[in-house]
Design an enzyme around this catalytic site. Structure first.
Site, PDB file in Angstrom:
ATOM      1  CB  CYS A 164      65.243  41.933  92.975  1.00 44.79           C
ATOM      2  SG  CYS A 164      65.854  42.209  94.415  1.00 44.79           S
ATOM      3  CG  HIS A 301      69.592  43.040  89.909  1.00 44.08           C
ATOM      4  ND1 HIS A 301      68.545  43.564  89.710  1.00 44.08           N
ATOM      5  CD2 HIS A 301      70.204  42.584  90.902  1.00 44.08           C
ATOM      6  CE1 HIS A 301      67.970  43.473  90.897  1.00 44.08           C
ATOM      7  NE2 HIS A 301      68.992  42.623  91.398  1.00 44.08           N
ATOM      8  CD  GLU A 312      74.142  42.306  87.019  1.00 37.73           C
ATOM      9  OE1 GLU A 312      73.387  43.057  86.439  1.00 37.73           O
ATOM     10  OE2 GLU A 312      73.993  42.800  88.406  1.00 37.73           O
ATOM     11  CE  LYS A 330      68.392  46.782  91.510  1.00 36.08           C
ATOM     12  NZ  LYS A 330      68.433  46.812  90.063  1.00 36.08           N
ATOM     13  CG  HIS A 335      67.117  46.907  94.819  1.00 37.69           C
ATOM     14  ND1 HIS A 335      65.938  46.794  93.698  1.00 37.69           N
ATOM     15  CD2 HIS A 335      68.149  45.926  95.098  1.00 37.69           C
ATOM     16  CE1 HIS A 335      66.211  44.817  94.332  1.00 37.69           C
ATOM     17  NE2 HIS A 335      66.978  44.598  94.018  1.00 37.69           N
ATOM     18  CG  PHE A 395      66.390  37.848  98.160  1.00 36.34           C
ATOM     19  CD1 PHE A 395      67.657  38.104  97.643  1.00 36.34           C
ATOM     20  CD2 PHE A 395      66.092  37.646  99.656  1.00 36.34           C
ATOM     21  CE1 PHE A 395      68.931  38.446  98.440  1.00 36.34           C
ATOM     22  CE2 PHE A 395      66.620  38.370 100.080  1.00 36.34           C
ATOM     23  CZ  PHE A 395      68.111  39.221  99.906  1.00 36.34           C
TER      24      PHE A 395
END
Length: 408
Positions: A164, A301, A312, A330, A335, A395
């Site tokens: 990401c 994000h 976040e 998103k 995503h 990730f």
């Protein structure tokens, strides 16, 4: 240190491929999520939701010979890059092939169908279907390499296969290369194609939305009723250029890339850490030389996953307080993985130029476990600001933060 500006953009997204089309979709209050009927064939796959890029046509010079090493991810990335050069007034310019322009580009993986070809070889013990280009389509740096070969770039290539954060790291490393005087200009960004393989990755982690009969109601970043992410696809290339060079040729400047921060959690592969997220944002602010109080908008994000949204939001509050308006794109386009950092950066820049910022779709009741931020809702928000931040967290605990300055 050199100053770095954005002088061109090329993009493919679920919302459209140019800013007027994307803006109209953002103002409509509708997302681009749909049920993917073809995924019904996969036993055990829970999600059926995705956000494909809108259809697009290719010029005649994208013939079989020119594209034989490209899967869909590389094809979108290459065409987006060509369009970005055209937008910047640099397509066909000697700078492109001079070695003074490079590439910093990423995706989570290569083209999934090519990966599947090798999987069939292992299962069937047969190389049928494997060609000289199968690996080129599969390799994680397929987008960057195909861009370079197609356009004849001979500068440095930085390949960011960082899930990401691939698109935002692409921009960040391009920024640093120009800032340090190593390159005059860079093609920067990321791409990803939508495939059931990607959906299965998140499905096994129980991280995908299963509101399969209500695509318009999901994803729901920061909402108490969120049930996971929805995958999208696309590609976005920014032309980053050294300021004096851009000014000397009379280029149109969209924004300045003012700061970039990146680090890693060093704790867990899939459990985000607020502390290091906050550090990445702080690094970006320090690099830009701007106080947190000046940030007028944050592009989150905002994946609509349980732990991700909580971590976040806490990190954002720690660095910026609760004042700055924040929303996640998103909620509109899903995503887009390796493309999200670049698509969201571009859209953040354009919203800042327009003085209007899109809302969080489907945010009806903020999860009380999320920090009490100024979540943009309803019809969006008119905000005139000189500074905006765009954040991505991947990730592996890879964190990125970009700070953009409005160009007047």
């Amino acid at each position: 240190m050199k100053r770095v500006v954005v002088t061109g953009v090329g993009a493919f997204s679920p919302l459209g491929h140019d800013w007027p089309t994307v803006l109209a979709h953002l103002r409509s209050g509708r997302n681009a999520v749909q049920r993917i009927a073809a995924w019904d064939a996969y036993e055990g796959l829970n999600t059926r939701l995705g956000a494909p890029a809108r259809p697009f046509d290719l010029p005649e010079h994208y013939n079989r010979k020119a594209t034989r090493s490209m899967g869909r991810v590389a094809l979108m990335a290459t065409r987006a890059s060509e369009r970005a050069l055209e937008d910047a007034g640099l397509l066909g310019d000697p700078l492109v092939t001079s070695g003074r322009m490079g590439i910093s580009y990423g995706s989570s993986v290569g083209s999934p169908p090519a990966i599947a070809d090798f999987g069939r070889m292992i299962i069937d013990k047969c190389t049928e279907g494997i060609t000289a280009n199968t690996y080129i389509k599969m390799m994680s740096h397929t987008a960057a390499v195909n861009i370079g070969v197609f356009l004849g770039l001979t500068g440095r290539i930085v390949t960011t296969s960082s899930a990401c954060a691939a698109g935002s790291q692409g921009i960040g490393y391009a920024f640093e290369a120009i800032q340090a005087g190593r390159q005059v200009a860079m093609l920067a960004g990321g791409a990803e194609e939508l495939d059931a393989i990607d959906a299965a990755v998140f499905d096994t982690l129980f991280a995908t939305s299963t509101k399969n009969d209500q695509p318009e109601r999901t994803p729901r970043p920061f909402d108490a009723a969120r049930d996971g992410l929805v995958l999208g696809e696309g590609a976005c290339t920014l032309v980053l250029e050294e300021l004096e060079h851009a000014q000397a040729r009379g280029a149109r400047i969209l924004a300045e890339v003012a700061g970039y921060g990146t680090n890693s959690d060093g704790a867990h592969v899939t459990q985000p850490q607020s502390r290091t997220m906050a550090q990445a944002m702080t690094l970006a602010l320090e690099g830009a030389g701007v106080p947190a109080s000046e940030i007028g908008y944050v592009n989150a994000h905002g994946t609509a996953t349980d732990h991700g949204d909580i971590a976040e939001s806490a990190a954002t509050q720690q660095v910026l307080g609760t004042r700055a308006p924040i929303s996640s794109l998103k909620s509109f386009m899903g995503h887009t993985l390796g493309a999200c950092g670049a698509l969201e950066a571009w859209m953040t820049i354009e919203m800042m130029r327009a003085g209007w910022f899109a809302p969080n779709l489907n945010l009806e009741n903020v999860d009380p476990r999320c920090a009490p931020l100024d979540y943009v809702r309803g019809e969006g928000r008119r905000v005139e600001t000189e500074w905006a931040m765009s954040n991505n967290f991947a990730f592996g605990g890879i964190n990125t933060s970009l700070v953009f300055r409005r160009w007047r």
